[in-house]
Scaffold this motif. Structure first.
Motif, PDB file in Angstrom:
ATOM      1  N   VAL A  62     -66.368  47.870 -51.607  1.00 52.70           N
ATOM      2  CA  VAL A  62     -65.498  48.567 -52.444  1.00 52.70           C
ATOM      3  C   VAL A  62     -66.109  49.705 -53.653  1.00 52.70           C
ATOM      4  O   VAL A  62     -65.557  50.793 -53.778  1.00 52.70           O
ATOM      5  CB  VAL A  62     -64.536  47.416 -53.321  1.00 52.70           C
ATOM      6  CG1 VAL A  62     -63.637  48.383 -54.600  1.00 52.70           C
ATOM      7  CG2 VAL A  62     -63.819  46.869 -52.516  1.00 52.70           C
ATOM      8  N   LEU A  65     -66.653  52.912 -51.484  1.00 53.11           N
ATOM      9  CA  LEU A  65     -65.495  53.614 -51.428  1.00 53.11           C
ATOM     10  C   LEU A  65     -65.336  54.220 -52.653  1.00 53.11           C
ATOM     11  O   LEU A  65     -64.940  55.457 -52.868  1.00 53.11           O
ATOM     12  CB  LEU A  65     -64.350  52.688 -50.801  1.00 53.11           C
ATOM     13  CG  LEU A  65     -64.377  51.856 -49.675  1.00 53.11           C
ATOM     14  CD1 LEU A  65     -63.291  50.995 -49.571  1.00 53.11           C
ATOM     15  CD2 LEU A  65     -64.317  53.158 -48.817  1.00 53.11           C
ATOM     16  N   PHE A  66     -65.551  53.524 -53.873  1.00 56.24           N
ATOM     17  CA  PHE A  66     -65.426  54.054 -55.141  1.00 56.24           C
ATOM     18  C   PHE A  66     -66.202  55.389 -55.335  1.00 56.24           C
ATOM     19  O   PHE A  66     -65.729  56.537 -55.855  1.00 56.24           O
ATOM     20  CB  PHE A  66     -65.623  53.249 -56.337  1.00 56.24           C
ATOM     21  CG  PHE A  66     -65.552  53.657 -57.648  1.00 56.24           C
ATOM     22  CD1 PHE A  66     -64.116  53.374 -58.364  1.00 56.24           C
ATOM     23  CD2 PHE A  66     -66.602  54.249 -58.414  1.00 56.24           C
ATOM     24  CE1 PHE A  66     -63.999  54.098 -59.721  1.00 56.24           C
ATOM     25  CE2 PHE A  66     -66.458  54.787 -59.681  1.00 56.24           C
ATOM     26  CZ  PHE A  66     -65.305  54.725 -60.273  1.00 56.24           C
ATOM     27  N   LYS A  70     -62.672  57.541 -52.405  1.00 51.08           N
ATOM     28  CA  LYS A  70     -61.824  57.240 -51.496  1.00 51.08           C
ATOM     29  C   LYS A  70     -60.642  55.955 -52.063  1.00 51.08           C
ATOM     30  O   LYS A  70     -60.198  55.061 -51.234  1.00 51.08           O
ATOM     31  CB  LYS A  70     -62.211  56.529 -50.116  1.00 51.08           C
ATOM     32  CG  LYS A  70     -63.291  57.629 -49.753  1.00 51.08           C
ATOM     33  CD  LYS A  70     -63.652  57.148 -48.254  1.00 51.08           C
ATOM     34  CE  LYS A  70     -64.415  58.406 -47.340  1.00 51.08           C
ATOM     35  NZ  LYS A  70     -65.167  57.645 -46.221  1.00 51.08           N
ATOM     36  N   ALA A  71     -60.194  56.248 -53.341  1.00 50.88           N
ATOM     37  CA  ALA A  71     -58.992  55.374 -54.024  1.00 50.88           C
ATOM     38  C   ALA A  71     -57.876  55.988 -53.206  1.00 50.88           C
ATOM     39  O   ALA A  71     -57.470  56.955 -53.034  1.00 50.88           O
ATOM     40  CB  ALA A  71     -59.367  55.519 -55.266  1.00 50.88           C
ATOM     41  N   SER A  72     -56.980  54.711 -52.989  1.00 53.52           N
ATOM     42  CA  SER A  72     -55.404  54.819 -52.897  1.00 53.52           C
ATOM     43  C   SER A  72     -54.947  54.972 -54.077  1.00 53.52           C
ATOM     44  O   SER A  72     -55.334  54.725 -55.201  1.00 53.52           O
ATOM     45  CB  SER A  72     -54.990  53.879 -51.903  1.00 53.52           C
ATOM     46  OG  SER A  72     -55.599  53.586 -50.733  1.00 53.52           O
ATOM     47  N   PHE A 121     -65.037  46.816 -60.370  1.00 54.57           N
ATOM     48  CA  PHE A 121     -65.061  46.507 -59.199  1.00 54.57           C
ATOM     49  C   PHE A 121     -66.451  45.560 -58.658  1.00 54.57           C
ATOM     50  O   PHE A 121     -66.795  45.349 -57.371  1.00 54.57           O
ATOM     51  CB  PHE A 121     -65.289  47.600 -57.978  1.00 54.57           C
ATOM     52  CG  PHE A 121     -64.042  48.574 -58.398  1.00 54.57           C
ATOM     53  CD1 PHE A 121     -62.652  47.999 -58.035  1.00 54.57           C
ATOM     54  CD2 PHE A 121     -64.123  49.857 -58.727  1.00 54.57           C
ATOM     55  CE1 PHE A 121     -61.531  48.770 -58.419  1.00 54.57           C
ATOM     56  CE2 PHE A 121     -62.820  50.458 -59.195  1.00 54.57           C
ATOM     57  CZ  PHE A 121     -61.601  49.933 -58.881  1.00 54.57           C
ATOM     58  N   TRP A 170     -57.943  46.918 -58.065  1.00 56.52           N
ATOM     59  CA  TRP A 170     -58.189  46.443 -56.801  1.00 56.52           C
ATOM     60  C   TRP A 170     -57.298  46.958 -55.925  1.00 56.52           C
ATOM     61  O   TRP A 170     -57.580  47.094 -54.727  1.00 56.52           O
ATOM     62  CB  TRP A 170     -58.307  45.094 -56.539  1.00 56.52           C
ATOM     63  CG  TRP A 170     -59.569  44.423 -57.376  1.00 56.52           C
ATOM     64  CD1 TRP A 170     -59.509  43.840 -58.685  1.00 56.52           C
ATOM     65  CD2 TRP A 170     -60.922  44.280 -56.925  1.00 56.52           C
ATOM     66  NE1 TRP A 170     -60.813  43.279 -58.911  1.00 56.52           N
ATOM     67  CE2 TRP A 170     -61.780  43.862 -57.970  1.00 56.52           C
ATOM     68  CE3 TRP A 170     -61.811  44.814 -55.749  1.00 56.52           C
ATOM     69  CZ2 TRP A 170     -63.079  43.460 -58.110  1.00 56.52           C
ATOM     70  CZ3 TRP A 170     -63.320  44.690 -55.459  1.00 56.52           C
ATOM     71  CH2 TRP A 170     -63.749  44.242 -56.714  1.00 56.52           C
ATOM     72  N   SER A 172     -56.259  49.956 -55.361  1.00 58.13           N
ATOM     73  CA  SER A 172     -56.569  51.287 -54.765  1.00 58.13           C
ATOM     74  C   SER A 172     -57.786  50.960 -53.688  1.00 58.13           C
ATOM     75  O   SER A 172     -57.969  51.886 -53.034  1.00 58.13           O
ATOM     76  CB  SER A 172     -57.325  52.102 -55.968  1.00 58.13           C
ATOM     77  OG  SER A 172     -56.218  52.217 -56.916  1.00 58.13           O
ATOM     78  N   PHE A 173     -58.216  49.847 -53.509  1.00 59.28           N
ATOM     79  CA  PHE A 173     -59.150  49.752 -52.506  1.00 59.28           C
ATOM     80  C   PHE A 173     -59.105  48.364 -51.836  1.00 59.28           C
ATOM     81  O   PHE A 173     -59.761  47.407 -51.936  1.00 59.28           O
ATOM     82  CB  PHE A 173     -60.595  49.598 -53.263  1.00 59.28           C
ATOM     83  CG  PHE A 173     -61.193  50.881 -53.968  1.00 59.28           C
ATOM     84  CD1 PHE A 173     -61.338  52.128 -53.396  1.00 59.28           C
ATOM     85  CD2 PHE A 173     -60.913  50.876 -55.471  1.00 59.28           C
ATOM     86  CE1 PHE A 173     -61.810  53.287 -54.028  1.00 59.28           C
ATOM     87  CE2 PHE A 173     -61.075  52.213 -56.036  1.00 59.28           C
ATOM     88  CZ  PHE A 173     -61.746  52.972 -55.247  1.00 59.28           C
ATOM     89  N   GLN A 174     -58.046  48.275 -50.934  1.00 57.55           N
ATOM     90  CA  GLN A 174     -57.756  47.028 -50.279  1.00 57.55           C
ATOM     91  C   GLN A 174     -58.119  46.513 -49.196  1.00 57.55           C
ATOM     92  O   GLN A 174     -58.475  45.492 -48.782  1.00 57.55           O
ATOM     93  CB  GLN A 174     -56.080  47.257 -50.092  1.00 57.55           C
ATOM     94  CG  GLN A 174     -55.313  47.336 -51.241  1.00 57.55           C
ATOM     95  CD  GLN A 174     -53.808  47.143 -51.178  1.00 57.55           C
ATOM     96  OE1 GLN A 174     -53.502  46.513 -50.357  1.00 57.55           O
ATOM     97  NE2 GLN A 174     -53.047  47.513 -52.284  1.00 57.55           N
TER      98      GLN A 174
END
Length: 223
Positions: A62, A65-66, A70-72, A121, A170, A172-174
């Protein structure tokens, strides 16, 4: 600890010690929480508890990704609205200003702001991470029930001298969470939560968020 003390002492802790929490204690907390109420006793919650290598793997993936941006979006999951009404927006902003003020993070300091956000995270260094889901076909009432369950978990933790921090971040990063915990695709992620012992030397843990005056949120009738 009586219930009044548990409620008053519960807060979102954003810095934990590395003192481990044994599985037996976690199990006792979750056994207590299982008494949380739910509509027609549906008990529409699932809890995933991680520590050690599994937790570390989730944190690593995660955080990558942060760093990559790449956060949703919360609204992609019908979790938060894309635009807040002023009353809720202002409460959110006030909490942020208070936290960053304690940490000496000035407005516009994107580097330190991002670094603090990233601590979400890492579970704020807590030794235990929890994730809560419900079955995807269920509706708002079941989300409400799961919230009652999460609150019961947090209050039960206080009975064992532990603190928590519920973490919507969390959402945003599943993907890494589902991957490392083998969460079925027909479950919806509701929240994460850090669990452990409070670092009482951390200045961010002196923050106790303000609450609205009861007159502004309660309406009495018939008295």
């Amino acid at each position: 600890m009586n219930i009044e003390d548990a409620i008053k002492s519960r807060k979102s802790v954003r810095a934990f010690t590395d003192q481990p929490v044994d599985q037996e204690t976690i199990h006792k907390i979750l056994e207590l929480a299982q008494r949380a109420p739910s509509g027609t006793n549906t008990q529409p919650w699932h809890t995933y508890v991680c520590t050690g290598e599994v937790k570390d793997a989730i944190v690593k993936d995660v955080c990558e990704l942060f760093d990559q941006g790449k956060a949703s979006r919360y609204e992609d999951f019908d979790y938060y609205p894309p635009v807040w009404e002023p009353v809720h927006r202002d409460r959110r902003r006030q909490l942020g200003w208070e936290l960053y003020g304690l940490l000496g993070i000035e407005k516009g300091d994107r580097v330190r702001t991002a670094a603090q956000s990233k601590r979400n995270f890492k579970f704020f260094d807590a030794p235990v991470g929890l994730f809560f889901t419900t079955d995807a076909y269920l509706g708002r009432g079941s989300w409400f029930d799961a919230g009652l369950y999460m609150q019961t978990v947090m209050l039960a933790a206080r009975a064992f001298g532990l603190h928590t921090c519920p973490q919507a971040a969390w959402i945003s990063f599943q993907d890494p969470i589902y991957k490392h915990l083998n969460i079925p695709a027909d479950q919806v992620l509701l929240s994460g939560m850090a669990l452990g012992y409070e670092d009482t030397d951390a200045i961010e843990n002196t923050l106790v968020s303000k609450r609205e005056d009861i007159e502004n949120v309660v309406t009495y009738a018939g008295f």
